[in-house]
Design a protein around this motif. Structure first.
Motif, PDB file in Angstrom:
ATOM      1  N   SER A 592     -46.458  15.896 -12.923  1.00 34.78           N
ATOM      2  CA  SER A 592     -47.123  16.628 -13.546  1.00 34.78           C
ATOM      3  C   SER A 592     -47.561  17.582 -13.089  1.00 34.78           C
ATOM      4  N   GLU A 593     -47.515  18.302 -11.759  1.00 35.10           N
ATOM      5  CA  GLU A 593     -47.705  19.796 -11.013  1.00 35.10           C
ATOM      6  C   GLU A 593     -47.255  19.748 -12.071  1.00 35.10           C
ATOM      7  N   ARG A 594     -45.307  19.822 -11.607  1.00 34.19           N
ATOM      8  CA  ARG A 594     -44.342  21.004 -12.940  1.00 34.19           C
ATOM      9  C   ARG A 594     -44.759  20.774 -14.237  1.00 34.19           C
ATOM     10  N   THR A 595     -45.384  20.133 -14.582  1.00 32.78           N
ATOM     11  CA  THR A 595     -45.873  20.417 -15.777  1.00 32.78           C
ATOM     12  C   THR A 595     -46.281  21.288 -16.313  1.00 32.78           C
ATOM     13  N   LYS A 596     -47.398  21.285 -15.324  1.00 32.79           N
ATOM     14  CA  LYS A 596     -48.755  22.208 -15.269  1.00 32.79           C
ATOM     15  C   LYS A 596     -47.675  23.702 -15.085  1.00 32.79           C
ATOM     16  N   LEU A 597     -47.581  23.866 -14.151  1.00 32.62           N
ATOM     17  CA  LEU A 597     -46.470  25.592 -14.239  1.00 32.62           C
ATOM     18  C   LEU A 597     -45.329  25.391 -14.947  1.00 32.62           C
ATOM     19  N   LEU A 598     -45.002  24.933 -15.850  1.00 34.60           N
ATOM     20  CA  LEU A 598     -44.907  25.405 -16.878  1.00 34.60           C
ATOM     21  C   LEU A 598     -45.501  25.584 -18.255  1.00 34.60           C
ATOM     22  N   ASN A 599     -46.438  24.209 -18.175  1.00 33.61           N
ATOM     23  CA  ASN A 599     -47.819  25.073 -19.088  1.00 33.61           C
ATOM     24  C   ASN A 599     -47.930  26.978 -19.239  1.00 33.61           C
ATOM     25  N   LEU A 600     -48.059  27.172 -17.211  1.00 33.72           N
ATOM     26  CA  LEU A 600     -48.147  28.363 -17.217  1.00 33.72           C
ATOM     27  C   LEU A 600     -47.863  28.804 -17.690  1.00 33.72           C
ATOM     28  N   ILE A 601     -46.233  28.281 -17.469  1.00 33.40           N
ATOM     29  CA  ILE A 601     -45.082  29.937 -17.571  1.00 33.40           C
ATOM     30  C   ILE A 601     -44.880  30.551 -19.355  1.00 33.40           C
ATOM     31  N   HIS A 602     -45.515  28.916 -19.975  1.00 32.75           N
ATOM     32  CA  HIS A 602     -45.283  29.476 -21.402  1.00 32.75           C
ATOM     33  C   HIS A 602     -46.658  29.685 -21.457  1.00 32.75           C
ATOM     34  N   LEU A 603     -47.194  29.859 -21.637  1.00 31.45           N
ATOM     35  CA  LEU A 603     -48.478  30.374 -21.454  1.00 31.45           C
ATOM     36  C   LEU A 603     -48.351  31.967 -21.038  1.00 31.45           C
ATOM     37  N   ALA A 604     -48.139  32.206 -19.747  1.00 31.46           N
ATOM     38  CA  ALA A 604     -47.506  33.827 -19.670  1.00 31.46           C
ATOM     39  C   ALA A 604     -46.640  34.468 -20.864  1.00 31.46           C
ATOM     40  N   LEU A 605     -45.704  33.406 -21.308  1.00 30.20           N
ATOM     41  CA  LEU A 605     -44.574  33.867 -22.370  1.00 30.20           C
ATOM     42  C   LEU A 605     -45.647  34.346 -23.263  1.00 30.20           C
ATOM     43  N   ILE A 606     -46.458  33.346 -23.761  1.00 33.67           N
ATOM     44  CA  ILE A 606     -46.708  33.426 -25.627  1.00 33.67           C
ATOM     45  C   ILE A 606     -47.799  35.215 -25.056  1.00 33.67           C
ATOM     46  N   ALA A 607     -48.281  35.914 -23.454  1.00 33.05           N
ATOM     47  CA  ALA A 607     -48.698  36.832 -23.247  1.00 33.05           C
ATOM     48  C   ALA A 607     -48.412  37.618 -23.419  1.00 33.05           C
ATOM     49  N   CYS A 608     -46.779  37.880 -22.825  1.00 34.00           N
ATOM     50  CA  CYS A 608     -46.242  38.916 -23.604  1.00 34.00           C
ATOM     51  C   CYS A 608     -45.899  39.409 -24.776  1.00 34.00           C
ATOM     52  N   GLY A 609     -45.674  38.042 -25.393  1.00 35.71           N
ATOM     53  CA  GLY A 609     -46.194  38.579 -27.129  1.00 35.71           C
ATOM     54  C   GLY A 609     -44.600  38.546 -27.023  1.00 35.71           C
ATOM     55  N   LEU A 610     -44.141  38.966 -28.752  1.00 38.12           N
ATOM     56  CA  LEU A 610     -43.160  38.700 -29.531  1.00 38.12           C
ATOM     57  C   LEU A 610     -42.018  39.794 -29.169  1.00 38.12           C
ATOM     58  N   GLN A 611     -43.118  41.312 -29.145  1.00 41.95           N
ATOM     59  CA  GLN A 611     -42.168  42.464 -28.458  1.00 41.95           C
ATOM     60  C   GLN A 611     -43.231  42.575 -27.384  1.00 41.95           C
ATOM     61  N   PRO A 612     -42.457  42.248 -25.943  1.00 42.98           N
ATOM     62  CA  PRO A 612     -43.016  42.917 -24.765  1.00 42.98           C
ATOM     63  C   PRO A 612     -42.949  43.985 -25.202  1.00 42.98           C
ATOM     64  N   GLU A 613     -44.252  44.783 -24.537  1.00 42.06           N
ATOM     65  CA  GLU A 613     -43.943  45.885 -24.348  1.00 42.06           C
ATOM     66  C   GLU A 613     -43.632  46.443 -22.779  1.00 42.06           C
ATOM     67  N   GLU A 614     -43.543  47.748 -22.738  1.00 42.85           N
ATOM     68  CA  GLU A 614     -42.058  48.387 -21.750  1.00 42.85           C
ATOM     69  C   GLU A 614     -42.893  48.066 -20.437  1.00 42.85           C
ATOM     70  N   GLU A 615     -44.433  47.932 -19.928  1.00 43.55           N
ATOM     71  CA  GLU A 615     -44.904  47.377 -19.088  1.00 43.55           C
ATOM     72  C   GLU A 615     -44.965  46.385 -18.487  1.00 43.55           C
ATOM     73  N   VAL A 616     -44.691  45.582 -19.206  1.00 42.05           N
ATOM     74  CA  VAL A 616     -44.728  44.106 -19.028  1.00 42.05           C
ATOM     75  C   VAL A 616     -43.348  43.756 -19.040  1.00 42.05           C
ATOM     76  N   LEU A 617     -42.086  43.982 -19.850  1.00 42.63           N
ATOM     77  CA  LEU A 617     -40.985  43.595 -19.429  1.00 42.63           C
ATOM     78  C   LEU A 617     -40.520  42.672 -18.426  1.00 42.63           C
ATOM     79  N   LEU A 618     -40.142  43.984 -16.959  1.00 43.18           N
ATOM     80  CA  LEU A 618     -40.205  42.963 -15.788  1.00 43.18           C
ATOM     81  C   LEU A 618     -41.123  41.641 -15.780  1.00 43.18           C
ATOM     82  N   PRO A 619     -42.009  41.963 -15.653  1.00 41.83           N
ATOM     83  CA  PRO A 619     -43.084  40.946 -15.354  1.00 41.83           C
ATOM     84  C   PRO A 619     -42.625  39.309 -16.750  1.00 41.83           C
ATOM     85  N   PHE A 620     -41.936  39.613 -17.525  1.00 41.79           N
ATOM     86  CA  PHE A 620     -41.245  38.526 -19.182  1.00 41.79           C
ATOM     87  C   PHE A 620     -40.503  37.864 -17.997  1.00 41.79           C
TER      88      PHE A 620
END
Length: 1395
Positions: A592-620
């Motif tokens: 369950s803890e790993r699943t929660k972490l996976l969902n958080l990573i998924h939310l972060a990837l969605i926040a980066c968008g279809l074409q990540p901006e240059e400023e968020v490319l390294l976090p992406f």
């Protein structure tokens, strides 16, 4: 020691002196020179010269400068130090050449030592060290020491000083010598011992005027005197003649004749008189006792010393010692008992430091504002104002009549005016800036320094107490102080370097001791960083989320929620602190803890968008790595979750395609560019193995994934109206490359797993058929939502078409992937089936008839199907009754293109194998039915003009293929299948005479052909049969050559016979183009022999082909052979030589065709086809093989295709590059270059006419480059190599007449381009020849008088007359070229385009 290593100074004083003076080596003389103590400076500098000579430093530096002219004095000094390995070396400013120069500037003009100081300087400056090191005599070494800006200014100061000294001596030489009596030294009454007060003699001053005014100044000049190696100097007077040998012989004897000895004696006498008076005359204080003391008695020395000591005051007592008090009191540990007390103790000091930083930042802002205002104000200081003045102009009169009155002329002009208000404003600004600088340069206040020391003492006491004793509450106090320092960090403290460094050090010490290892501080520290992002660089080193594993996911969630475009660098720095792999392996978190972490990573990837901006490319990228780490950990725990999240987000275009790439790499799916596209001859094995580090899907997981994807995409097609109307490609276009790779991996794995499971099954078993049908169904189901029409329950829109016409390119790739999957399935199970059993192609045809060939299917979708499905190996399909029924259903109710596609596929089927029992006495009913189906198929296909109009008619192939050779006439298909040669004795074939009569007898074969002759073919039957015949002969000869059963001579003979047969062949086509294509197709078959032969054999065949072209080829054959060579020859070298030989043969006896606008070049332009894929390589090979005619044709083709100014410019640049690289190896092909020159000049004139679009400098550069190349080609000897560079190269292989043309054209271009920015475009009255043009004309005229060019005297005279005629301009360049080639090259017909 003192001179060499400066041991007289202490370490601290030497270090301080080194820092203050800018790395200048210490000396006994402070500064560069001494103006008051010249005698002392003379002694010191001579002592330092001893060090330079003993250590060989100066000699080594001069050797480096002489041996390497590019070295600077600094580099030479460093090399000398490394060579001599001296522990201490004087700096560059302390070298004696600079020291003597500065001393010469500082010495007063009337000092007696001045000539000797200048002598010392010139001994170093005018030294010629070349012969000392075995090198030739070079210029003086001194100028090498004065190359930098500072030293050049020093040299100018020396010249100015010499002028001043010369003026001084000139003025002193006019003074009169006066002798005055002075006061006696020994007594007033002694007249003989009086020393007269001498004055400098005017004669000596007159002698010193000339050296300082003329000779020394001339020695400092950079040119003339110093630049040459001559030892001759104009001896202007006796002074120069005395100094010159000393200078060149490097004599160091001082110029004593130029020293003012009278003044020296006078000064020595003055000093000695003063010393004697002070020493031997007693003062008034002890005159009373002087009568009792014998000053000349050595034994009374003690008494004399004591007597003199009585004149001095008694010594004072030493001062009392004062107790020293520390400016900052020590910090006691007792004052740090609580957080509140510690905070109060340190907070005031920190605020003082913060306030000091704010004041510094304020001054900085004020400085910037004042500088900006100053820059804005300076341009307004001066302005131009219009003024008017009246000037009177008086003449001299005329015929004795004086000027009546002067003429008044009014002049208007703009003059410079100073704006006084702006000047006052600038003065005020300079005053403010100066005041601000004064404030900024003040030392820091005492309280600021005390505050910094106090804070440092508090932190030091706290850290030492924590390390040694660790009392209770010390860590909490340290944490509190850490956040106090952090909270006081602001923009001003970061802008002020001292405060920034101090605060950073405090945070670093407190963070490493109290924060880094504290689990409880991870969350507050992260909160502080997120609230104040500018502190991330300071605080992130102490943020260790792995130190608190139970809060790891919670901390990760805070970082994810803080992600936005503006703080990408902060998030990236924080993410680097999360060691996810270590946390997973060490903590073993729950699912369950790993699943929660996976969902958080998924939310972060969605926040980066279809074409990540240059400023968020390294976090992406970090999030993608974390995504793959979770996916790999205990695989396949999160495989389904990852796949579900990936698909759902991509359906809404929320994720970047890089997420797909990261996931596919983890699963071992190679991207499309790394996989091998399967073809008909491709491997039927498994897909490329995945990376060793990737996880592997089991067969069950592959099958479940494929089924889940099929269901997911089917539901997705029906989920929204957009997907139902437009298909999946509109939203999935960004992910298609990754989807293709995933589908390919799944399909290959599924098929390989299914085939491996049947390894023990016998061929043709029922289980094999079941598995094959199941695999076909699953693969079709995977692609169904993408490429098939789906029916819905919506009555308004029942049919959902798979894609729009605009999405065809993406859809084509999926259809192609589906086709490759069917072919891979077919080849994987082909060996597991018995003859006659239904294969994967059979299932695919049935699927096509049921799903793809539906009525009202859009034509663009069908075209995509048919273009890709045509790639399948339909020759391996075995139709049966069911398949033929489905085919005729398609003929009755489906679009016509579907019927044509299936008909073309059935024409490729091996019907002889399908109907093998049809010729039995009693064939089976199923076979008879198949014969009926076949006959109906032939009838139906005979009505389709689209099939019959193709070059290779599928219907005709079908008809020929089903004819029995024993019962029907021989058709062309049987020719192509090799039936004609199967009955021949192959070993006797080389001895068979292949006569042209065989080609003529082929006309009778047409009557036996089964198909009606009413059909219009591109090539008639006769041509096809001749082509098939030549093809079989070439194939057989190639097989004999490969096996070594034929000699090279026989192979060349057979090649010549085939070429002769083609030369005698008369195709039945009437149209010129069709006849050309017919003969070209025959040549293509012959030239294929060069492609299949070995390298040595192909080279021999190439020579035979070239000889045949030169001896027998004429216009009707050259053009088809030229086209065939461009089409089929694989070697660009063979192609280049063949095309050049064909073009040369075409013009052998004049243009073989009727004259056209290109003077016979028109057919060549239409026949030559430069290969597109290897165009660059082909052109390079043409240059190296001297195929200049081929390149000329290519240039003409380029000009025809691009009839624009830009296209002509590119063609001109291309001709220029070729001209620079081309050099004929013999006189045979030299005239080909005239075509390039003619076209280049023609294009240049076009560029000149379009002056608005073509810069004149480009045209001039092109003409000058062409002229330079013509001049180089006209040389008698080659300029390549070492001997060529000095004029001793090999004799030029070009003819004399070519050199006449080249020199004439070169001279003409030089005359018409008189300067680099001017050309003659119009005729004039006279020519203005440049020196270079005059030299070229003289060279051309001199050629007529030489024996070598005697036979070309008339042409040379004509060319000179043409060039010198002022009525000719650049527009007549090609006229001159035509004039020359008409008389010099009348036999060369390919030059007719120039004539």
């Amino acid at each position: 020691n003192a001179l060499g290593y400066h041991g007289d100074r202490g370490l601290l004083s030497s270090l301080v002196g080194w820092i203050v003076t800018g790395n200048v080596t210490p000396s006994f003389i402070e500064g560069n020179a001494e103006s008051t103590e010249v005698w002392f400076s003379w002694v010191v500098l001579n002592m330092e010269a001893i060090f330079e000579e003993d250590s060989q430093l100066l000699r080594c530096v001069e050797q480096e400068l002489v041996s390497n002219p590019s070295l600077t004095p600094e580099q030479a000094l460093k090399k000398a130090q490394s060579r001599l390995k001296l522990p201490v070396v004087p700096s560059l400013q302390r070298l004696l050449i600079y020291r003597w120069a500065h001393q010469a500037l500082a010495t007063p003009a009337d000092h007696p030592l001045l000539p000797l100081v200048w002598q010392k300087f010139f001994l170093l400056y005018l030294h010629r060290p070349g012969p000392e090191f075995g090198l030739p005599v070079s210029s003086c070494i001194g100028k090498r020491f004065f190359h930098s800006t500072a030293h050049v200014s020093l040299l100018k100061e020396l010249k100015r000083r010499l002028t001043e000294v010369a003026d001084f001596h000139h003025a002193a030489s006019k003074a009169l010598k006066v002798e005055r009596s002075a006061v006696g030294v020994t007594g007033a009454g002694d007249e003989r011992n009086q020393t007269p007060d001498y004055m400098t003699s005017p004669e000596l001053h007159r002698e010193l005027v000339r050296p300082f005014c003329k000779i020394f100044v001339r020695w400092l000049k950079p040119r003339g005197f110093l630049a040459t190696c001559s030892y001759v100097l104009g001896v202007e007077d006796g002074v120069c003649s005395k100094m010159q040998p000393k200078r060149y012989q490097h004599q160091k004897d001082p110029w004593m004749e130029y020293i003012d000895m009278e003044r020296m004696q006078h000064e020595f006498q003055e000093v000695s008189s003063l010393w004697v008076k002070d020493t031997f005359e007693p003062s008034a204080a002890f005159s009373s006792v002087s009568v009792f003391i014998d000053f000349t008695n050595p034994s009374a020395a003690k008494e004399r010393i004591l007597t003199r000591l009585k004149k001095h005051d008694a010594p004072s007592l030493p001062p009392l010692l004062q107790a020293m008090k520390a400016p900052v009191p020590d910090v006691a540990m007792a004052s740090l008992t609580s957080e509140k007390a510690a905070v109060q103790l340190i907070q005031g000091d920190l605020r003082s430091l913060q306030q000091h930083a704010k004041l510094s930042a304020l001054r900085e802002s004020q400085q910037v504002a004042l500088d900006s205002e100053l820059l804005d104000t300076i341009p307004k200081l001066y302005c131009n104002r219009e003024e008017q003045r009246v000037m009177e102009l008086e003449c001299r009169g005329r015929s004795g009549c004086p000027c009546q009155r002067p003429a008044a002329v009014t002049i208007k002009f703009e003059s410079l005016h100073l704006n006084e208000s702006i000047q006052l404003q600038l003065g005020a600004l300079h005053k403010e800036i100066k005041q601000l600088h004064a404030e900024a340069t003040k030392p820091s206040p005492q309280n600021i320094v005390e505050a910094a020391v106090h804070v440092e003492n508090i932190i030091t006491v706290l850290v030492n107490a924590y390390k040694l004793q660790s009392p209770v509450g010390t860590k909490e106090i340290g944490i509190a102080l850490f956040y106090v320092v952090v909270n006081l960090v602001c923009d001003e403290t970061q802008r002020h370097p001292p405060t920034r460094q101090f605060f950073t050090s405090c945070i670093e010490v407190l963070g490493q001791i109290f924060i880094m290892d504290s689990k409880s501080e991870c969350k507050p520290l992260l909160k502080t960083i997120l609230q104040n992002s500018r502190l991330c660089n300071l605080l992130s080193p102490y943020f260790i989320p792995n130190a608190c594993p139970e809060e790891f996911v919670h901390l990760y969630e805070k970082v994810v929620k803080a992600l936005r475009v503006g703080n990408g660098d902060v998030i990236f720095m924080l993410l680097t602190k999360f060691d996810l792999v270590h946390w997973l392996n060490s903590t073993k978190p729950s699912l369950s803890e790993r699943t929660k972490l996976l969902n958080l990573i998924h939310l972060a990837l969605i926040a980066c968008g279809l074409q990540p901006e240059e400023e968020v490319l390294l976090p992406f990228n970090i999030f993608c790595k974390h995504w793959t780490h979770v996916l790999e950990y205990q695989f396949p725990d999160h495989y389904s979750d990852c796949l579900r999240l990936l698909m759902q987000s991509c359906a809404e275009q929320l994720l970047s395609p890089d997420c797909w790439k990261a996931s596919l790499k983890t699963l071992g799916c190679l991207p499309p560019k790394k996989r091998q596209k399967p073809g008909r001859g491709g491997s039927t094995g498994a897909a490329a193995p995945p990376d060793s580090s990737a996880v592997h899907l089991s067969p069950d997981q592959v099958e479940e994934t494929l089924e889940w994807l099929s269901e997911f995409f089917c539901k997705l097609r029906f989920s929204k109206s957009d997907f139902r109307s437009f298909g999946l490609f509109s939203k999935w276009g960004s992910y298609m490359a990754e989807v293709e790779a995933f589908f390919l991996f799944l399909v290959r794995s599924l098929i390989n797993n299914g085939a491996a499971a049947l390894a023990q099954e016998p061929a043709g078993s029922s289980k094999t058929l079941q598995v094959l049908q199941s695999l076909h169904s699953k693969v079709t189901g995977l692609f169904k939502p993408w490429i098939l029409v789906l029916d819905t329950e919506d009555t308004s829109n029942r049919r959902c078409y798979p894609w729009l016409e605009s999405d065809t390119p993406a859809a084509t790739k999926i259809v192609r992937l589906f086709t490759e999957s069917m072919e891979f399935l077919h080849r994987s199970f082909k060996d597991k089936l018995l003859p006659g059993q239904r294969c994967a192609l059979w299932f695919h045809v049935i699927h096509y008839c049921e799903s793809c060939a539906s009525p009202k299917m859009p034509e663009y979708i069908l075209y995509t199907y048919h273009s890709e499905y045509a790639r399948l190996p339909w020759a391996e399909l075995l139709p049966d009754h069911t398949l033929m029924e489905a085919f005729f259903k398609v003929e009755r109710g489906s679009p016509k293109s579907c019927f044509l596609f299936l008909g073309s596929a059935l024409c490729e089927v091996n019907w002889v194998s399908v109907l093998c029992e049809a010729w039995n006495p009693q064939p089976q009913l199923e076979t008879q039915a198949m014969v009926v189906y076949l006959l109906f198929t032939m009838v139906f296909l005979s009505k389709e003009d689209e099939l019959l109009s193709k070059p290779v008619c599928p219907r005709c192939s079908l008809t020929r293929g089903v004819r029995n050779p024993e019962y029907g006439p021989v058709g062309c298909f049987l020719f192509q299948s090799g039936f004609l040669f199967h009955n021949l004795d192959r070993s006797a074939l080389p001895a068979v005479s292949l006569k042209p009569s065989l080609f003529y007898s082929l006309d009778s074969v047409k009557a036996t052909f089964y198909v009606t002759t009413k059909v219009n073919f591109y090539f008639d039957d006769t041509t096809l049969k001749c082509q098939a015949y030549i093809h079989q002969v070439v194939q057989f000869l190639s097989s004999l050559e490969t096996s070594g059963q034929i000699t090279l001579a026989v192979l060349e003979q057979e090649l010549a016979k085939l070429l002769d047969d083609i030369a005698l062949f008369n195709p039945p086509e009437v149209d010129t183009r069709l006849r050309h294509l017919a003969i070209s197709s025959l040549f293509v078959e012959v030239l294929m022999m060069l492609n299949s032969a070995s390298i040595s054999t192909a080279e021999s065949l190439r020579l035979s082909l070239k000889n045949w072209i030169e001896e027998k080829a004429r216009c009707p054959l050259v053009l088809p052979l030229l086209t065939a060579a461009c089409k089929c020859l694989a070697s660009v070298r063979h192609m280049a030589e063949t095309t050049e030989a064909c073009i040369t043969a075409f013009f052998r006896d004049g243009p073989g065709c009727l004259p056209d606008q290109y003077s016979g070049w028109g057919p060549i332009l239409a026949s030559l086809q430069v290969p597109e894929l290897t165009a660059e390589e082909f052109l390079k090979e043409c240059l190296s093989l001297e195929s200049y005619l081929t390149l000329y044709v290519h240039a003409l083709q380029r000009l025809n295709l691009e009839q624009t100014l830009a296209g002509e410019t590119r063609a001109l640049m291309m001709l220029g590059r070729w001209t620079e690289q081309a050099f004929p190896s013999n006189a045979k092909g030299e005239a080909k270059l005239f075509l390039w020159w003619h076209k280049a000049l023609q294009l240049t004139l076009v560029q000149v006419e379009q002056s608005d679009a073509s810069p004149l400098d480009m045209v001039i550069r092109t003409l000058l480059s062409l002229q330079a190349r013509q001049s180089q080609l006209a040389e008698e000897r080659l300029s390549s190599g070492i001997l060529g560079a000095i004029g001793l190269g090999k004799k030029s292989p070009l003819s004399n007449r070519f050199r006449v043309v080249a020199r004439s054209m070169s001279a003409f271009l030089l005359v018409q381009v008189p300067a680099e920015n001017r050309i003659r475009l119009r005729p004039g009255t006279e020519l203005q020849l440049s020196p270079k043009a005059q030299q070229a004309l003289n060279t051309l005229e001199s050629m007529a008088s030489t024996k070598q060019y005697a036979e070309h005297q008339d042409q040379i005279s004509q060319a000179v007359q043409f060039i010198r005629y002022p009525g000719h301009c650049l527009l007549d360049a090609n006229q001159l070229l035509a004039l020359l080639i008409n008389s010099l090259y009348p036999e060369v017909h390919y030059l007719d385009i120039i004539r």
